[in-house]
Design a protein around this motif. Structure first.
Motif, PDB file in Angstrom:
ATOM      1  N   THR A 241       0.851  -1.199   0.000  1.00  0.00           N
ATOM      2  CA  THR A 241       0.000   0.000   0.000  1.00  0.00           C
ATOM      3  C   THR A 241       0.890   1.254   0.000  1.00  0.00           C
ATOM      4  O   THR A 241       0.459   2.323  -0.407  1.00  0.00           O
ATOM      5  N   SER A 242       2.144   1.100   0.449  1.00  0.00           N
ATOM      6  CA  SER A 242       3.057   2.256   0.468  1.00  0.00           C
ATOM      7  C   SER A 242       3.317   2.772  -0.956  1.00  0.00           C
ATOM      8  O   SER A 242       3.695   3.926  -1.141  1.00  0.00           O
ATOM      9  N   LEU A 243       3.079   1.913  -1.963  1.00  0.00           N
ATOM     10  CA  LEU A 243       3.313   2.348  -3.349  1.00  0.00           C
ATOM     11  C   LEU A 243       2.329   3.425  -3.793  1.00  0.00           C
ATOM     12  O   LEU A 243       2.589   4.142  -4.757  1.00  0.00           O
ATOM     13  N   VAL A 244       1.207   3.548  -3.102  1.00  0.00           N
ATOM     14  CA  VAL A 244       0.216   4.546  -3.531  1.00  0.00           C
ATOM     15  C   VAL A 244       0.755   5.966  -3.308  1.00  0.00           C
ATOM     16  O   VAL A 244       0.118   6.945  -3.684  1.00  0.00           O
ATOM     17  N   ILE A 245       1.914   6.058  -2.722  1.00  0.00           N
ATOM     18  CA  ILE A 245       2.596   7.349  -2.598  1.00  0.00           C
ATOM     19  C   ILE A 245       2.707   8.025  -3.973  1.00  0.00           C
ATOM     20  O   ILE A 245       2.666   9.249  -4.077  1.00  0.00           O
ATOM     21  N   VAL A 246       2.793   7.204  -5.053  1.00  0.00           N
ATOM     22  CA  VAL A 246       2.949   7.790  -6.401  1.00  0.00           C
ATOM     23  C   VAL A 246       1.721   8.556  -6.854  1.00  0.00           C
ATOM     24  O   VAL A 246       1.793   9.380  -7.764  1.00  0.00           O
ATOM     25  N   ILE A 247       0.559   8.240  -6.267  1.00  0.00           N
ATOM     26  CA  ILE A 247      -0.611   9.018  -6.686  1.00  0.00           C
ATOM     27  C   ILE A 247      -0.964  10.065  -5.636  1.00  0.00           C
ATOM     28  O   ILE A 247      -1.954  10.771  -5.768  1.00  0.00           O
ATOM     29  N   GLY A 248      -0.161  10.161  -4.596  1.00  0.00           N
ATOM     30  CA  GLY A 248      -0.314  11.266  -3.649  1.00  0.00           C
ATOM     31  C   GLY A 248      -1.266  11.041  -2.507  1.00  0.00           C
ATOM     32  O   GLY A 248      -1.634  11.978  -1.806  1.00  0.00           O
ATOM     33  N   LEU A 249      -1.681   9.796  -2.295  1.00  0.00           N
ATOM     34  CA  LEU A 249      -2.609   9.530  -1.191  1.00  0.00           C
ATOM     35  C   LEU A 249      -1.842   9.507   0.134  1.00  0.00           C
ATOM     36  O   LEU A 249      -0.803   8.882   0.253  1.00  0.00           O
ATOM     37  N   SER A 250      -2.371  10.200   1.133  1.00  0.00           N
ATOM     38  CA  SER A 250      -1.677  10.310   2.421  1.00  0.00           C
ATOM     39  C   SER A 250      -1.883   9.083   3.289  1.00  0.00           C
ATOM     40  O   SER A 250      -2.743   9.058   4.167  1.00  0.00           O
ATOM     41  N   GLU A 251      -1.087   8.079   3.034  1.00  0.00           N
ATOM     42  CA  GLU A 251      -1.089   6.931   3.932  1.00  0.00           C
ATOM     43  C   GLU A 251       0.188   6.990   4.765  1.00  0.00           C
ATOM     44  O   GLU A 251       0.928   7.978   4.714  1.00  0.00           O
ATOM     45  N   LEU A 252       0.427   5.955   5.495  1.00  0.00           N
ATOM     46  CA  LEU A 252       1.498   5.970   6.491  1.00  0.00           C
ATOM     47  C   LEU A 252       2.865   6.411   5.934  1.00  0.00           C
ATOM     48  O   LEU A 252       3.539   7.267   6.505  1.00  0.00           O
ATOM     49  N   THR A 253       3.271   5.835   4.802  1.00  0.00           N
ATOM     50  CA  THR A 253       4.595   6.155   4.258  1.00  0.00           C
ATOM     51  C   THR A 253       4.705   7.624   3.852  1.00  0.00           C
ATOM     52  O   THR A 253       5.683   8.307   4.156  1.00  0.00           O
ATOM     53  N   ARG A 254       3.661   8.109   3.186  1.00  0.00           N
ATOM     54  CA  ARG A 254       3.714   9.485   2.695  1.00  0.00           C
ATOM     55  C   ARG A 254       3.748  10.474   3.856  1.00  0.00           C
ATOM     56  O   ARG A 254       4.518  11.446   3.862  1.00  0.00           O
ATOM     57  N   VAL A 255       2.922  10.215   4.878  1.00  0.00           N
ATOM     58  CA  VAL A 255       2.862  11.102   6.041  1.00  0.00           C
ATOM     59  C   VAL A 255       4.222  11.178   6.723  1.00  0.00           C
ATOM     60  O   VAL A 255       4.746  12.263   7.004  1.00  0.00           O
ATOM     61  N   SER A 256       4.833  10.022   6.948  1.00  0.00           N
ATOM     62  CA  SER A 256       6.119  10.050   7.657  1.00  0.00           C
ATOM     63  C   SER A 256       7.222  10.667   6.810  1.00  0.00           C
ATOM     64  O   SER A 256       8.126  11.321   7.327  1.00  0.00           O
ATOM     65  N   LYS A 257       7.123  10.462   5.473  1.00  0.00           N
ATOM     66  CA  LYS A 257       8.121  11.065   4.588  1.00  0.00           C
ATOM     67  C   LYS A 257       8.050  12.589   4.669  1.00  0.00           C
ATOM     68  O   LYS A 257       9.082  13.271   4.708  1.00  0.00           O
ATOM     69  N   GLN A 258       6.807  13.092   4.724  1.00  0.00           N
ATOM     70  CA  GLN A 258       6.652  14.551   4.811  1.00  0.00           C
ATOM     71  C   GLN A 258       7.262  15.114   6.092  1.00  0.00           C
ATOM     72  O   GLN A 258       7.970  16.110   6.065  1.00  0.00           O
ATOM     73  N   PHE A 259       6.980  14.409   7.209  1.00  0.00           N
ATOM     74  CA  PHE A 259       7.542  14.881   8.477  1.00  0.00           C
ATOM     75  C   PHE A 259       9.060  14.758   8.476  1.00  0.00           C
ATOM     76  O   PHE A 259       9.771  15.652   8.952  1.00  0.00           O
ATOM     77  N   ALA A 260       9.566  13.658   7.949  1.00  0.00           N
ATOM     78  CA  ALA A 260      11.014  13.438   7.936  1.00  0.00           C
ATOM     79  C   ALA A 260      11.711  14.478   7.060  1.00  0.00           C
ATOM     80  O   ALA A 260      12.797  14.953   7.382  1.00  0.00           O
ATOM     81  N   ALA A 261      11.033  14.840   5.971  1.00  0.00           N
ATOM     82  CA  ALA A 261      11.599  15.839   5.070  1.00  0.00           C
ATOM     83  C   ALA A 261      11.758  17.180   5.795  1.00  0.00           C
ATOM     84  O   ALA A 261      12.584  18.007   5.426  1.00  0.00           O
ATOM     85  N   GLY A 262      10.974  17.370   6.861  1.00  0.00           N
ATOM     86  CA  GLY A 262      11.107  18.567   7.685  1.00  0.00           C
ATOM     87  C   GLY A 262      12.377  18.551   8.531  1.00  0.00           C
ATOM     88  O   GLY A 262      12.621  19.481   9.277  1.00  0.00           O
TER      89      GLY A 262
END
Lengths: 217, 252
Positions: free
Chosen positions: A161-182
């Motif tokens: 499900t982490s692959l859905v990052i490519v379509i921009g859906l905010s699931e666990l991987t995308r959320v943590s990536k955003q925070f980590a990018a901070g």
């Protein structure tokens, strides 16, 4: 970690779980139909299901997700003249479901074909139709044999499900990536920890189911 | 009254001619024993009767109704498929390897077909099943799964399961061949009881003692043909065919 971050992580985790459960649930029903098509003597049904499984297992899930979200509107535009837009969540479920159905279908097919053919003969000799025999005799027996590979596929989809990052859906991987990018690298490991926790819980659950299903052996 | 009539039946598996012009009639109440070397087509003949295999050509009647007709002639009589399935349901089948449903208890093995096929009420089906279990001496094992039963016990449950559909004819496909020798007797005893109750039976068997004691007629098959038939006594004591003589010599 702020309260807002905890909340966002929690919501991302929920999306991950929802995606997994919904895709597996719909995919499971679809896969059963595909599996019956694969073992059918009808050449057309057999051919269609073969092609389906061949395509969805032979191309990347990430590409399938991209097509579901970005490709479907373009495709519908050129076919019908109108854009059909799926929500991010809808497209993610569509891509994951169609993909997992192909894998689960092969698991179910193998399960059904592993049952001694005397079982079908006995059911038929008692006057049951092919459908009744499948539903009451064959498929219930595949249940225990299918749990281990099914659990495997379940965990795969949970992670994928982490692959859905490519379509921009905010699931666990995308959320943590955003925070980590901070600037806070810890979020990558928090996400990893949550995935590990989820996969462990479900693995234990499936183990229990398998043990319980073995009661008649 | 003719229960089964087989006319000019041929069956091929690929180029292998398994049944070669078989003609046979079984009357109500008969216990027809079928013997012969392995690969002689005995089991296939039985399996063609209830459509587990389909014949290549010929005709099969059950209860004087056509259930199967294959051949090359243009204006072939078509058997009505609905009628066929109800006629096939008049045949109960007992398999060499029992084929009990492992995920069901002995009782559930017996009730599932009446409930699913005949839409029988569950309480009634269970009452019938208990009666059948009593008949085959298995009542105390009603709630056991097949894996907990011996081969002989499994086969007795399998007989009860077939009887639950109230068949007019029982087909037995080497019912004791997969059993340990000391378990054969209990299964034969149940079959003898059935015969005494007047059930029409067709039994593929290697149990010559059983054939002699309860068989009303015996056919000897070799290479897909019925090469000899008569009462068991006649065939055992005075076989006319060379192949039959040889077979009896080799097994006795």
């Amino acid at each position: 970690m702020t309260a807002a971050q905890v909340k966002a992580l929690f919501e991302g985790t929920l999306v991950t779980i929802e995606l997994t459960l919904i895709s597996i649930a719909i995919g499971l029903v679809f896969a059963l139909i595909l599996a019956l098509g694969r073992i059918s003597k009808n050449k057309i049904l057999n051919g269609i299901t073969w092609v389906y499984i061949w395509v969805f297992r032979g191309t990347p899930l990430m590409l399938q997700l991209i097509i579901a979200y970005f490709g479907v509107p373009l495709l519908s535009k050129s076919l019908t003249g109108e854009y059909i837009n799926l929500s991010m969540f809808g497209a993610a479920v569509l891509g994951l479901t169609l993909n997992t159905a192909a894998y689960l279908a092969e698991i179910f097919r193998a399960g059904i074909q592993s049952i001694d053919k005397g079982q079908m003969e006995a059911a038929r000799a008692l006057g049951m139709s092919y459908g009744q025999a499948m539903l009451k005799i064959i498929i219930p027996q595949t249940y225990r044999r299918v749990i281990p590979p099914f659990a495997n596929e379940f965990v795969m989809i949970l992670k994928d499900t982490s692959l859905v990052i490519v379509i921009g859906l905010s699931e666990l991987t995308r959320v943590s990536k955003q925070f980590a990018a901070g600037g806070d690298w810890k979020f990558y490991f928090i996400a990893g920890g949550i995935y590990l926790f989820l996969t462990t819980v479900f693995t234990v659950l499936f183990d229990k189911m398998e043990k319980k299903a073995s009661k008649y052996e | 009254m003719s229960m089964i009539k087989i006319e000019g039946v041929h069956k091929y598996f690929g180029t292998n001619h398994v049944l070669d012009d078989v003609n046979l009639e079984i009357q109500q109440g008969e216990v027809m024993c079928v013997v012969g070397p392995s690969g002689s087509g005995k089991s296939t003949l039985l399996r063609c009767l209830n459509h587990l295999e389909r014949i290549t050509s010929g005709k099969i009647y059950i209860d004087n109704e056509l259930v199967d007709h294959r051949g090359n002639d243009k204006d072939i009589l078509k058997a009505d498929p609905k009628k066929v399935s109800s006629l096939c349901a008049e045949l109960g089948m007992v398999f060499q390897r029992f084929n009990l449903f492992p995920h069901k208890t002995a009782l559930q093995n017996i009730t599932i077909a009446p409930i699913t096929v005949k839409k029988m009420d569950k309480t009634k089906a269970e009452a019938n099943a208990m009666e059948l279990l009593r008949k085959v001496g298995m009542i105390e094992k009603a709630n056991e799964f097949p894996s907990r039963l011996s081969g002989g016990q499994q086969q007795r449950v399998a007989i009860a399961r077939a009887l639950a559909m109230e068949p007019k004819i029982m087909l037995f496909d080497e019912p004791t061949s997969a059993l340990d020798p000391e378990l054969v007797g209990e299964v034969l005893e149940v079959m003898k009881q059935l015969a005494r109750d007047g059930m029409t039976m067709m039994v593929v068997t290697h149990e010559m003692g059983f054939a002699r004691e309860v068989g009303t007629r015996l056919i000897f098959m070799d290479q897909g043909r019925i090469v000899e038939q008569g009462t068991p006594k006649e065939v055992f004591e005075n076989p006319k065919n060379e192949r039959t003589k040889e077979f009896f010599r080799s097994i006795l």
